[in-house]
Scaffold this motif. Structure first.
Motif, PDB file in Angstrom:
ATOM      1  N   UNK A   1       0.839  -1.189   0.000  1.00 38.82           N
ATOM      2  CA  UNK A   1       0.000   0.000   0.000  1.00 38.82           C
ATOM      3  C   UNK A   1       0.883   1.250   0.000  1.00 38.82           C
ATOM      4  N   UNK A   2       0.721   2.089  -1.033  1.00 36.40           N
ATOM      5  CA  UNK A   2       1.567   3.272  -1.183  1.00 36.40           C
ATOM      6  C   UNK A   2       1.447   4.216   0.004  1.00 36.40           C
ATOM      7  N   UNK A   3       0.227   4.424   0.441  1.00 35.51           N
ATOM      8  CA  UNK A   3      -0.004   5.339   1.555  1.00 35.51           C
ATOM      9  C   UNK A   3       0.741   4.867   2.791  1.00 35.51           C
ATOM     10  N   UNK A   4       0.678   3.563   3.063  1.00 41.86           N
ATOM     11  CA  UNK A   4       1.355   3.008   4.235  1.00 41.86           C
ATOM     12  C   UNK A   4       2.865   3.188   4.134  1.00 41.86           C
ATOM     13  N   UNK A   5       3.427   2.917   2.952  1.00 45.55           N
ATOM     14  CA  UNK A   5       4.874   3.027   2.763  1.00 45.55           C
ATOM     15  C   UNK A   5       5.344   4.457   3.004  1.00 45.55           C
ATOM     16  N   UNK A   6       4.645   5.435   2.429  1.00 49.09           N
ATOM     17  CA  UNK A   6       5.030   6.834   2.623  1.00 49.09           C
ATOM     18  C   UNK A   6       4.839   7.273   4.070  1.00 49.09           C
ATOM     19  N   UNK A   7       3.793   6.780   4.714  1.00 51.30           N
ATOM     20  CA  UNK A   7       3.556   7.145   6.109  1.00 51.30           C
ATOM     21  C   UNK A   7       4.679   6.649   7.018  1.00 51.30           C
ATOM     22  N   UNK A   8       5.122   5.405   6.806  1.00 50.25           N
ATOM     23  CA  UNK A   8       6.191   4.848   7.644  1.00 50.25           C
ATOM     24  C   UNK A   8       7.520   5.539   7.345  1.00 50.25           C
ATOM     25  N   UNK A   9       7.817   5.782   6.070  1.00 48.02           N
ATOM     26  CA  UNK A   9       9.030   6.511   5.725  1.00 48.02           C
ATOM     27  C   UNK A   9       9.035   7.892   6.382  1.00 48.02           C
ATOM     28  N   UNK A  10       7.872   8.533   6.389  1.00 47.63           N
ATOM     29  CA  UNK A  10       7.762   9.847   7.010  1.00 47.63           C
ATOM     30  C   UNK A  10       8.108   9.792   8.495  1.00 47.63           C
ATOM     31  N   UNK A  11       7.605   8.772   9.187  1.00 47.40           N
ATOM     32  CA  UNK A  11       7.896   8.659  10.623  1.00 47.40           C
ATOM     33  C   UNK A  11       9.383   8.378  10.872  1.00 47.40           C
ATOM     34  N   UNK A  12       9.988   7.544  10.010  1.00 49.69           N
ATOM     35  CA  UNK A  12      11.418   7.236  10.155  1.00 49.69           C
ATOM     36  C   UNK A  12      12.247   8.509  10.009  1.00 49.69           C
ATOM     37  N   UNK A  13      11.970   9.278   8.958  1.00 46.41           N
ATOM     38  CA  UNK A  13      12.762  10.478   8.684  1.00 46.41           C
ATOM     39  C   UNK A  13      12.506  11.552   9.729  1.00 46.41           C
ATOM     40  N   UNK A  14      11.253  11.695  10.152  1.00 48.02           N
ATOM     41  CA  UNK A  14      10.911  12.731  11.136  1.00 48.02           C
ATOM     42  C   UNK A  14      11.639  12.505  12.457  1.00 48.02           C
TER      43      UNK A  14
END
Length: 258
Positions: free
Chosen positions: A107-120
């Motif tokens: 799921x694209x939304x899930x992948x971007x959401x998790x990447x966002x949390x990692x980077x943040x």
């Protein structure tokens, strides 16, 4: 003479330090190339082209490909707001996140959401990442995509000979811990192509972004009969010529052509 000797010794010391720094940067650049290396899949159903020209030794752009056993091609283009070693380290986190998440959830939304949390959580507050993430269904010719503050990709419809912006509103990665990213889908027909690029492609001198995008469309349209790789190279050379062969930023283009 004593003063001259002291100044000469200081000058020699600075040259040695500069050479040591150059060697360290070369080593760091080689490590980055090794860490971020991605193989370009070769598919009968889809022609893939890429051109990547960093402004400096350490790049802030990154392209990721993965072709899985279910005939899905994943492609991500990311751009760090920043340069040098910090940007390279941030890109390493993006790659590791993509490789881990690809097998966990499509799921694209899930992948971007998790990447966002990692980077943040992991990088400085002044550093952010834009990213376009797409997954191409090779059997059904459907591209599903999402974006985190990235330059909109271009879709060329060959029947209508028309370009469309693949708009997908999403906040840059690393700005806030909890962000939702929408996803969209398009069907790709024969001779259609998708162009994904970073803002180093559209930031042309004496042109605003809209003018730059129109110029890129014109160049791509005039070379639409070529292969995806040849199109990338023609666009790069033409934009370089217009810029007097001086890059303003890292330059990355990916073309997926049916």
């Amino acid at each position: 003479m004593v003063q001259f000797g002291l100044q000469f010794r200081e000058h020699q010391s600075l040259l040695v330090q500069q050479e040591e720094l150059r060697i360290e940067m070369d080593i760091a650049a080689n490590i980055q190339n090794l860490l971020l290396k991605t193989d370009i899949p070769k598919l009968d159903q889809l022609d893939i082209g890429i051109i990547f020209q960093p402004l400096r030794k350490m790049s802030g752009d990154y392209v990721y490909f993965l072709f899985d056993e279910e005939n899905y091609l994943s492609v991500a283009v990311a751009d760090v707001v920043g340069k040098g070693v910090p940007a390279a380290l941030c890109m390493s986190m993006v790659k590791n996140g993509l490789e881990t998440l690809e097998y966990a959830n499509h799921n694209h939304s899930y992948i971007l959401e998790v990447l966002n949390r990692i980077i943040e959580k992991s990088v400085d507050d002044s550093m952010f990442v834009s990213s376009f993430y797409g997954r191409y269904d090779v059997k059904n010719d459907i591209l599903t995509y999402g974006s985190a503050g990235h330059e909109p990709a271009l879709y060329f419809n060959s029947k209508g000979e028309t370009f469309y912006n693949l708009e997908s509103k999403g906040l840059l990665l690393g700005v806030m811990p909890e962000v939702k990213y929408p996803q969209f889908s398009i069907r790709v027909e024969m001779n259609d192509f998708i162009m994904i690029f970073t803002d180093g492609v559209t930031e042309l001198r004496n042109c605003d972004v809209a003018e730059s995008r129109n110029l890129i469309k014109d160049i791509a349209f005039s070379h639409r009969h070529l292969s995806a790789q040849e199109m990338c190279e023609k666009i790069y050379l033409e934009l370089q010529r217009l810029q007097d062969y001086n890059l303003n930023d890292d330059f990355t283009i990916v073309i997926l052509k049916k």
